[in-house]
Motif scaffolding. Structure first.
Motif, PDB file in Angstrom:
ATOM      1  N   PRO A  21       0.700  -1.378  -0.056  1.00 43.24           N
ATOM      2  CA  PRO A  21      -0.396   0.067  -0.142  1.00 43.24           C
ATOM      3  C   PRO A  21       0.912   1.103  -0.344  1.00 43.24           C
ATOM      4  CG  PRO A  21      -0.027  -0.518   1.702  1.00 43.24           C
ATOM      5  CD  PRO A  21       0.606  -2.004   1.283  1.00 43.24           C
ATOM      6  N   THR A  22       0.191   2.665  -0.283  1.00 46.98           N
ATOM      7  CA  THR A  22       0.995   4.000  -0.286  1.00 46.98           C
ATOM      8  C   THR A  22       1.728   3.425   1.070  1.00 46.98           C
ATOM      9  OG1 THR A  22      -0.782   4.433  -1.561  1.00 46.98           O
ATOM     10  CG2 THR A  22       0.708   6.166  -0.624  1.00 46.98           C
ATOM     11  N   LYS A  23       2.658   4.741   1.320  1.00 47.55           N
ATOM     12  CA  LYS A  23       3.101   4.190   2.049  1.00 47.55           C
ATOM     13  C   LYS A  23       3.176   5.981   2.915  1.00 47.55           C
ATOM     14  CE  LYS A  23       6.988   0.671   2.221  1.00 47.55           C
ATOM     15  NZ  LYS A  23       8.022   0.316   1.792  1.00 47.55           N
ATOM     16  N   VAL A  24       2.962   6.188   4.050  1.00 42.60           N
ATOM     17  CA  VAL A  24       3.095   7.954   4.946  1.00 42.60           C
ATOM     18  C   VAL A  24       4.026   7.644   6.395  1.00 42.60           C
ATOM     19  CG1 VAL A  24       1.948   9.514   5.690  1.00 42.60           C
ATOM     20  CG2 VAL A  24       0.862   7.584   3.299  1.00 42.60           C
ATOM     21  N   LEU A  25       4.592   9.175   5.697  1.00 35.10           N
ATOM     22  CA  LEU A  25       5.768   9.271   7.425  1.00 35.10           C
ATOM     23  C   LEU A  25       5.062  10.034   7.810  1.00 35.10           C
ATOM     24  CD1 LEU A  25       8.269   8.482   8.248  1.00 35.10           C
ATOM     25  CD2 LEU A  25       9.401  10.426   7.354  1.00 35.10           C
ATOM     26  N   ILE A  26       5.058   9.526   9.354  1.00 31.35           N
ATOM     27  CA  ILE A  26       4.286  10.783  10.205  1.00 31.35           C
ATOM     28  C   ILE A  26       5.713  11.367  10.588  1.00 31.35           C
ATOM     29  CG2 ILE A  26       2.883  11.611  12.398  1.00 31.35           C
ATOM     30  CD1 ILE A  26       1.297   9.619  10.791  1.00 31.35           C
ATOM     31  N   VAL A  27       5.669  12.710  10.869  1.00 33.99           N
ATOM     32  CA  VAL A  27       7.090  13.221  11.081  1.00 33.99           C
ATOM     33  C   VAL A  27       6.634  14.246  13.491  1.00 33.99           C
ATOM     34  CG1 VAL A  27       9.018  14.770  11.286  1.00 33.99           C
ATOM     35  CG2 VAL A  27       8.611  12.898   9.638  1.00 33.99           C
ATOM     36  N   ASP A  28       6.609  14.040  13.757  1.00 33.45           N
ATOM     37  CA  ASP A  28       6.554  15.120  14.856  1.00 33.45           C
ATOM     38  C   ASP A  28       7.104  14.280  16.336  1.00 33.45           C
ATOM     39  OD1 ASP A  28       4.609  16.806  16.867  1.00 33.45           O
ATOM     40  OD2 ASP A  28       3.373  16.753  15.711  1.00 33.45           O
ATOM     41  N   ASP A  29       7.227  15.554  17.061  1.00 35.88           N
ATOM     42  CA  ASP A  29       8.168  15.267  18.078  1.00 35.88           C
ATOM     43  C   ASP A  29       7.429  14.794  19.531  1.00 35.88           C
ATOM     44  OD1 ASP A  29       8.220  18.130  20.145  1.00 35.88           O
ATOM     45  OD2 ASP A  29       7.370  17.943  18.364  1.00 35.88           O
ATOM     46  N   ASP A  30       5.966  14.784  19.461  1.00 39.92           N
ATOM     47  CA  ASP A  30       4.811  14.195  20.491  1.00 39.92           C
ATOM     48  C   ASP A  30       5.133  13.135  20.396  1.00 39.92           C
ATOM     49  OD1 ASP A  30       2.423  13.797  21.678  1.00 39.92           O
ATOM     50  OD2 ASP A  30       2.234  15.938  22.084  1.00 39.92           O
ATOM     51  N   PHE A  66       8.201   7.211  -0.407  1.00 42.26           N
ATOM     52  CA  PHE A  66       7.767   7.674   0.872  1.00 42.26           C
ATOM     53  C   PHE A  66       6.650   8.390  -0.649  1.00 42.26           C
ATOM     54  CE2 PHE A  66       9.353   6.245   4.215  1.00 42.26           C
ATOM     55  CZ  PHE A  66       8.930   5.949   5.068  1.00 42.26           C
ATOM     56  N   ALA A  67       5.075   7.509  -0.446  1.00 41.58           N
ATOM     57  CA  ALA A  67       4.155   8.307  -1.369  1.00 41.58           C
ATOM     58  C   ALA A  67       3.968  10.515  -0.315  1.00 41.58           C
ATOM     59  CB  ALA A  67       3.245   7.824  -1.956  1.00 41.58           C
ATOM     60  N   LEU A  68       3.639  10.049   1.011  1.00 47.34           N
ATOM     61  CA  LEU A  68       3.314  11.556   1.499  1.00 47.34           C
ATOM     62  C   LEU A  68       4.420  11.443   3.128  1.00 47.34           C
ATOM     63  CD1 LEU A  68       1.385  13.658   2.329  1.00 47.34           C
ATOM     64  CD2 LEU A  68      -0.411  12.300   2.932  1.00 47.34           C
ATOM     65  N   VAL A  69       4.696  12.422   3.032  1.00 47.94           N
ATOM     66  CA  VAL A  69       5.706  13.222   4.347  1.00 47.94           C
ATOM     67  C   VAL A  69       4.274  13.836   5.118  1.00 47.94           C
ATOM     68  CG1 VAL A  69       7.254  14.026   5.374  1.00 47.94           C
ATOM     69  CG2 VAL A  69       7.317  12.417   4.071  1.00 47.94           C
ATOM     70  N   ILE A  70       3.840  13.423   6.145  1.00 51.15           N
ATOM     71  CA  ILE A  70       3.411  14.218   6.874  1.00 51.15           C
ATOM     72  C   ILE A  70       4.162  15.173   8.601  1.00 51.15           C
ATOM     73  CG2 ILE A  70       1.232  14.475   8.389  1.00 51.15           C
ATOM     74  CD1 ILE A  70      -0.144  12.688   7.248  1.00 51.15           C
ATOM     75  N   SER A  71       4.632  16.084   8.537  1.00 58.33           N
ATOM     76  CA  SER A  71       5.371  16.966   9.099  1.00 58.33           C
ATOM     77  C   SER A  71       4.759  17.939  10.198  1.00 58.33           C
ATOM     78  CB  SER A  71       6.472  16.679   8.618  1.00 58.33           C
ATOM     79  OG  SER A  71       7.487  17.915   9.626  1.00 58.33           O
ATOM     80  N   ASP A  72       5.179  17.850  11.182  1.00 50.19           N
ATOM     81  CA  ASP A  72       5.014  18.965  12.799  1.00 50.19           C
ATOM     82  C   ASP A  72       5.996  20.319  12.307  1.00 50.19           C
ATOM     83  OD1 ASP A  72       3.978  20.872  14.296  1.00 50.19           O
ATOM     84  OD2 ASP A  72       5.037  19.915  15.859  1.00 50.19           O
ATOM     85  N   VAL A  73       5.499  21.254  12.241  1.00 48.83           N
ATOM     86  CA  VAL A  73       6.270  22.654  11.599  1.00 48.83           C
ATOM     87  C   VAL A  73       7.349  22.384  12.915  1.00 48.83           C
ATOM     88  CG1 VAL A  73       6.188  25.237  11.185  1.00 48.83           C
ATOM     89  CG2 VAL A  73       4.334  23.916  10.481  1.00 48.83           C
TER      90      VAL A  73
END
Length: 363
Positions: A21-30, A66-73
């Motif tokens: 499936p599509t890979k998503v990377l989540i980036v957050d310090d919390d 990765f198809a998508l990165v969701i990152s905290d600012v």
């Protein structure tokens, strides 16, 4: 902490270059935010990895597509904006969504300017997250398709350009050969001027080069020089090879060669104005030439170059009706009539070629 989750199917997901499936990377310090976002995403059929900061995210991105990165600012160390710049440069096929706890228009503008596909304010609702993901992945798909089409189009253009260049090269080779044969035919009928056209072409090209004309113009002058006397095939051979002085009537016949040459070639579609060059190579700056008695403003530059080269070669070489006069006499002729019969720029260039380069027709 990093985790890979379920691969349940979902209608909007896109396949990556690898199986699954599509890979998503989540980036957050919390950690709680990472867990919450990954649970929502996984339940909708995406494979999810998480990273606690930008450095860890870079390492993961360098190991897996990765198809998508969701990152905290806002994160310790490198910010999400810095990571966004890296993703945009190093992984242009990866979509990016930014998340922030601060509703700051300047940060939003910076993120979107870098290339983020979306921007969400915490706390993020599940429906908002999924809508942003679906929108980002669809946009990514379209952009990747457009890039592939662009690459394919550029490849097709390159291939067709190369094929056209090969065809043009073959055409020019065939044209060069044909022109050389035509020139040789003229010289066979007039053995006393054997090589005259070729020598004129060589000198004319050197003059044109010294004048700074383009390579295409120089090539045209070469081709025109090689056959500039083609019209002499209409002049009786006994006149061309007559050992004594020719009379006025005979000279009148010889003068028709410019018109005859033009008539022979005016319907041939050369890449250069060869017919006009041949027509005008006996015209003179003051209008005293032939056959049209054109003035300086109406004579082609190429014809002016051929005119000077023709006079210099003719005076330097032996003719049936006189011995060779020599290069000094030829130079005296064009310098004495510089600006009256012959174009000043062409004469100056010829003088430089003859004197500075120690030019000789012995080749």
């Amino acid at each position: 902490m990093m985790r890979e989750l379920s691969s349940q199917k979902y209608p909007d997901r896109l396949e990556t270059a690898t199986e699954g499936p599509t890979k998503v990377l989540i980036v957050d310090d919390d950690a709680n935010v990472r867990k919450m976002l990954s649970n929502i995403i996984t339940l909708k059929g995406y494979a999810c990895l998480t990273a606690a900061g930008a450095v860890e995210a870079r390492n993961i991105l360098n190991e897996h597509p990765f198809a998508l990165v969701i990152s905290d600012v806002s994160m310790p160390g490198e910010s999400g904006i810095g990571l966004a710049r890296y993703v945009a440069t190093a992984h242009p096929d990866t979509a990016l969504i930014m998340v922030s706890g601060i509703d700051d228009p300047d940060i939003v503008h910076s993120a979107l300017e870098i290339g983020a596909y979306g921007y969400m304010i915490k706390p993020v609702r599940a429906s908002e997250l999924l809508i942003n993901i679906s929108s980002a992945l669809r946009r990514r798909k379209l952009e990747m398709q457009n890039r592939r089409r662009q690459v394919d189009l550029e490849k097709q253009v390159q291939e067709r350009t190369e094929a056209l260049q090969i065809s043009m090269d073959d055409l020019r080779k065939n044209m060069d050969g044909t022109i050389q044969v035509i020139g040789a035919m003229v010289e066979i009928r007039d053995p006393y001027t054997a090589g005259h056209q070729r020598r004129v072409a060589v000198l004319a090209c050197k003059i044109a080069t010294k004048m700074g004309l383009s390579q295409n113009e120089i090539k045209g002058i070469e081709m025109g020089g090689v056959i500039h006397d083609i019209g002499k095939i209409a002049v009786p051979a006994e006149i061309l090879s007559k050992p004594g002085r020719i009379n006025e009537y005979e000279f009148g016949l010889i003068k028709t060669h410019s018109q005859v040459g033009y008539n022979l070639l005016k319907t041939v579609e050369f890449p250069w104005p060869i017919a006009q060059m041949i027509y005008q190579h006996h015209e003179r700056e003051d209008g005293s030439g032939y056959p049209l008695k054109l003035g300086a403003a109406d004579i082609l530059t190429e014809a002016k170059v051929l005119a000077v080269a023709d006079v210099v070669e003719a005076m330097s070489s032996h003719r049936p009706y006189r011995p060779a006069l020599g290069m000094d006499a030829a130079m005296d002729e064009i310098l004495k009539n510089r600006g009256r019969l012959y174009d000043p720029t062409v004469v100056d260039a010829c003088k430089t070629v003859i004197q500075d380069k120690k030019f000789s027709f012995e080749f």
